[in-house]
Every structure is written in C-alpha cells, then in structure tokens.
Design a protein around this motif. Structure first.
Motif, PDB file in Angstrom:
ATOM      1  N   GLN A  30       0.838  -1.240  -0.059  1.00 33.52           N
ATOM      2  CA  GLN A  30      -0.069  -0.055   0.125  1.00 33.52           C
ATOM      3  C   GLN A  30       0.809   1.346  -0.065  1.00 33.52           C
ATOM      4  O   GLN A  30       0.359   2.144  -0.854  1.00 33.52           O
ATOM      5  CB  GLN A  30      -0.941  -0.020   1.175  1.00 33.52           C
ATOM      6  CG  GLN A  30      -1.927   0.925   0.967  1.00 33.52           C
ATOM      7  CD  GLN A  30      -2.961   0.651   0.030  1.00 33.52           C
ATOM      8  OE1 GLN A  30      -3.075  -0.359  -0.532  1.00 33.52           O
ATOM      9  NE2 GLN A  30      -3.783   1.715  -0.338  1.00 33.52           N
ATOM     10  N   LYS A  69      -4.611   6.395   0.897  1.00 31.53           N
ATOM     11  CA  LYS A  69      -3.882   6.718   2.320  1.00 31.53           C
ATOM     12  C   LYS A  69      -4.730   6.320   3.442  1.00 31.53           C
ATOM     13  O   LYS A  69      -4.122   6.070   4.452  1.00 31.53           O
ATOM     14  CB  LYS A  69      -3.835   8.341   2.219  1.00 31.53           C
ATOM     15  CG  LYS A  69      -2.639   8.904   1.379  1.00 31.53           C
ATOM     16  CD  LYS A  69      -2.588  10.379   1.468  1.00 31.53           C
ATOM     17  CE  LYS A  69      -1.352  10.896   0.697  1.00 31.53           C
ATOM     18  NZ  LYS A  69      -1.026  12.299   0.663  1.00 31.53           N
ATOM     19  N   LYS A  70      -6.080   6.382   3.346  1.00 32.78           N
ATOM     20  CA  LYS A  70      -6.969   5.998   4.409  1.00 32.78           C
ATOM     21  C   LYS A  70      -6.703   4.585   4.562  1.00 32.78           C
ATOM     22  O   LYS A  70      -6.947   4.099   5.913  1.00 32.78           O
ATOM     23  CB  LYS A  70      -8.300   6.439   4.017  1.00 32.78           C
ATOM     24  CG  LYS A  70      -8.763   7.780   4.445  1.00 32.78           C
ATOM     25  CD  LYS A  70     -10.369   7.635   4.067  1.00 32.78           C
ATOM     26  CE  LYS A  70     -11.015   9.224   4.192  1.00 32.78           C
ATOM     27  NZ  LYS A  70     -12.248   9.232   3.683  1.00 32.78           N
ATOM     28  N   ASP A  71      -6.613   3.840   3.813  1.00 30.58           N
ATOM     29  CA  ASP A  71      -6.347   2.256   3.732  1.00 30.58           C
ATOM     30  C   ASP A  71      -4.975   2.006   4.335  1.00 30.58           C
ATOM     31  O   ASP A  71      -5.010   1.086   5.245  1.00 30.58           O
ATOM     32  CB  ASP A  71      -6.433   1.726   2.332  1.00 30.58           C
ATOM     33  CG  ASP A  71      -7.904   1.616   1.667  1.00 30.58           C
ATOM     34  OD1 ASP A  71      -8.804   1.743   2.384  1.00 30.58           O
ATOM     35  OD2 ASP A  71      -7.896   1.248   0.429  1.00 30.58           O
ATOM     36  N   ASP A  73      -3.518   4.197   6.492  1.00 27.75           N
ATOM     37  CA  ASP A  73      -3.882   4.425   7.876  1.00 27.75           C
ATOM     38  C   ASP A  73      -4.374   3.036   8.707  1.00 27.75           C
ATOM     39  O   ASP A  73      -3.786   2.999   9.705  1.00 27.75           O
ATOM     40  CB  ASP A  73      -4.313   5.585   7.924  1.00 27.75           C
ATOM     41  CG  ASP A  73      -3.400   6.754   7.570  1.00 27.75           C
ATOM     42  OD1 ASP A  73      -2.271   6.915   7.339  1.00 27.75           O
ATOM     43  OD2 ASP A  73      -4.123   7.966   7.209  1.00 27.75           O
ATOM     44  N   ASN A  74      -5.397   2.673   8.065  1.00 26.63           N
ATOM     45  CA  ASN A  74      -6.018   1.724   8.811  1.00 26.63           C
ATOM     46  C   ASN A  74      -5.422   0.434   8.863  1.00 26.63           C
ATOM     47  O   ASN A  74      -5.552  -0.176  10.046  1.00 26.63           O
ATOM     48  CB  ASN A  74      -7.381   1.359   8.121  1.00 26.63           C
ATOM     49  CG  ASN A  74      -8.566   2.612   8.308  1.00 26.63           C
ATOM     50  OD1 ASN A  74      -8.514   3.200   8.995  1.00 26.63           O
ATOM     51  ND2 ASN A  74      -9.690   2.503   7.049  1.00 26.63           N
ATOM     52  N   MET A  75      -4.551   0.237   8.011  1.00 27.15           N
ATOM     53  CA  MET A  75      -3.760  -0.918   8.038  1.00 27.15           C
ATOM     54  C   MET A  75      -2.702  -0.964   9.154  1.00 27.15           C
ATOM     55  O   MET A  75      -2.391  -1.681   9.947  1.00 27.15           O
ATOM     56  CB  MET A  75      -2.880  -1.338   6.765  1.00 27.15           C
ATOM     57  CG  MET A  75      -3.718  -1.710   5.507  1.00 27.15           C
ATOM     58  SD  MET A  75      -3.029  -2.155   4.203  1.00 27.15           S
ATOM     59  CE  MET A  75      -4.073  -2.227   2.978  1.00 27.15           C
ATOM     60  N   ARG A  76      -2.084   0.483   9.350  1.00 23.61           N
ATOM     61  CA  ARG A  76      -1.053   0.719  10.198  1.00 23.61           C
ATOM     62  C   ARG A  76      -1.742   0.722  11.556  1.00 23.61           C
ATOM     63  O   ARG A  76      -0.961   0.131  12.720  1.00 23.61           O
ATOM     64  CB  ARG A  76      -0.509   2.024  10.108  1.00 23.61           C
ATOM     65  CG  ARG A  76       0.583   2.128   8.929  1.00 23.61           C
ATOM     66  CD  ARG A  76       0.997   3.572   8.641  1.00 23.61           C
ATOM     67  NE  ARG A  76       2.015   3.456   7.660  1.00 23.61           N
ATOM     68  CZ  ARG A  76       2.386   4.502   7.063  1.00 23.61           C
ATOM     69  NH1 ARG A  76       2.011   5.763   7.278  1.00 23.61           N
ATOM     70  NH2 ARG A  76       3.437   4.462   6.230  1.00 23.61           N
ATOM     71  N   LYS A  77      -3.023   1.014  11.593  1.00 16.74           N
ATOM     72  CA  LYS A  77      -3.613   0.861  13.001  1.00 16.74           C
ATOM     73  C   LYS A  77      -3.982  -0.519  13.546  1.00 16.74           C
ATOM     74  O   LYS A  77      -3.726  -1.060  14.657  1.00 16.74           O
ATOM     75  CB  LYS A  77      -5.175   1.719  13.119  1.00 16.74           C
ATOM     76  CG  LYS A  77      -5.791   1.798  14.161  1.00 16.74           C
ATOM     77  CD  LYS A  77      -7.027   2.386  13.936  1.00 16.74           C
ATOM     78  CE  LYS A  77      -7.868   2.359  15.293  1.00 16.74           C
ATOM     79  NZ  LYS A  77      -9.281   2.352  15.063  1.00 16.74           N
ATOM     80  N   ASP A  78      -4.282  -1.373  12.370  1.00 16.63           N
ATOM     81  CA  ASP A  78      -4.540  -2.897  12.640  1.00 16.63           C
ATOM     82  C   ASP A  78      -3.194  -3.316  13.228  1.00 16.63           C
ATOM     83  O   ASP A  78      -3.336  -4.308  13.958  1.00 16.63           O
ATOM     84  CB  ASP A  78      -5.088  -3.432  11.515  1.00 16.63           C
ATOM     85  CG  ASP A  78      -6.608  -2.740  11.401  1.00 16.63           C
ATOM     86  OD1 ASP A  78      -7.226  -2.531  12.287  1.00 16.63           O
ATOM     87  OD2 ASP A  78      -7.060  -3.203  10.301  1.00 16.63           O
ATOM     88  N   TYR A  79      -2.092  -3.054  12.650  1.00 15.39           N
ATOM     89  CA  TYR A  79      -0.923  -3.480  12.746  1.00 15.39           C
ATOM     90  C   TYR A  79      -0.507  -3.250  14.113  1.00 15.39           C
ATOM     91  O   TYR A  79       0.192  -4.159  14.716  1.00 15.39           O
ATOM     92  CB  TYR A  79       0.310  -3.053  11.732  1.00 15.39           C
ATOM     93  CG  TYR A  79       1.618  -3.956  12.003  1.00 15.39           C
ATOM     94  CD1 TYR A  79       1.664  -4.906  11.384  1.00 15.39           C
ATOM     95  CD2 TYR A  79       2.375  -3.086  12.648  1.00 15.39           C
ATOM     96  CE1 TYR A  79       2.912  -5.600  11.521  1.00 15.39           C
ATOM     97  CE2 TYR A  79       3.674  -3.841  12.516  1.00 15.39           C
ATOM     98  CZ  TYR A  79       4.135  -5.022  12.171  1.00 15.39           C
ATOM     99  OH  TYR A  79       5.228  -5.766  12.311  1.00 15.39           O
ATOM    100  N   ASP A  81      -2.450  -2.805  16.708  1.00  9.01           N
ATOM    101  CA  ASP A  81      -3.382  -3.643  17.615  1.00  9.01           C
ATOM    102  C   ASP A  81      -2.995  -4.846  17.639  1.00  9.01           C
ATOM    103  O   ASP A  81      -3.592  -5.623  18.881  1.00  9.01           O
ATOM    104  CB  ASP A  81      -4.875  -3.310  17.046  1.00  9.01           C
ATOM    105  CG  ASP A  81      -5.326  -1.864  17.155  1.00  9.01           C
ATOM    106  OD1 ASP A  81      -4.642  -0.888  17.930  1.00  9.01           O
ATOM    107  OD2 ASP A  81      -6.506  -1.516  16.525  1.00  9.01           O
TER     108      ASP A  81
END
Length: 82
Positions: A30, A69-71, A73-79, A81
């Motif tokens: 991404q 970019k949103k995707d 950011d969401n992937m980084r947040k999930d990572y 977590d």
C-alpha cells in the motif's frame, strides 16, 4: 535443550505472528501504491479495478490517492493493535 523450549510457542501466538507478517506485507504494498500515485504527473490518468472483475474505470487521481492513504492508515492501526 533450552533453545528448543524457547522456540516453542502457543498456536495462537503463531497465528498472530503469521497475521502480522501478512499485514506488514500489505502495508508495504500500500505504501508503494501511495508513493506511485503521489508522484504521477498532473495530466496522467488513473484507473481503478472493480472488485471481483477485470474491468477498470477511469477514476479521479485525488480521490484515489485519498482512499489509498486511508487504507494505509487503517492497516497501520490494525498492525499496532495486533
């Protein structure tokens, strides 16, 4: 003997590790997409692929970049977590 014991992990921990590796791979992909979209010339066209199809449609570059970019950011947040 202690080295073999330290390498043994619970099945859940192995699944988390595999999931984390897969997510890390997707994050790298991404990042590449975002970098490529960011570096395109203004007059270049961007196409998006429809889900479960081989059909591509012309898309707005700014909207596509924003969505990517949103995707990311969401992937980084999930990572984080995991």
């Amino acid at each position: 003997m202690s080295s073999t014991n330290s390498q043994r992990t619970e099945p859940g921990a192995q699944e988390d590790h595999a999931q984390k590796e897969e997510l890390n791979k997707k994050i790298k992909e991404q990042k590449t997409v975002v970098d490529e979209l960011s570096n395109l010339k203004k007059n270049r066209r961007v196409y998006t692929q429809q889900p479960n199809s081989n059909i591509f449609f012309l898309a707005d570059k700014a909207e596509t970049l924003s969505a990517c970019k949103k995707d990311l950011d969401n992937m980084r947040k999930d990572y984080q977590d995991i």
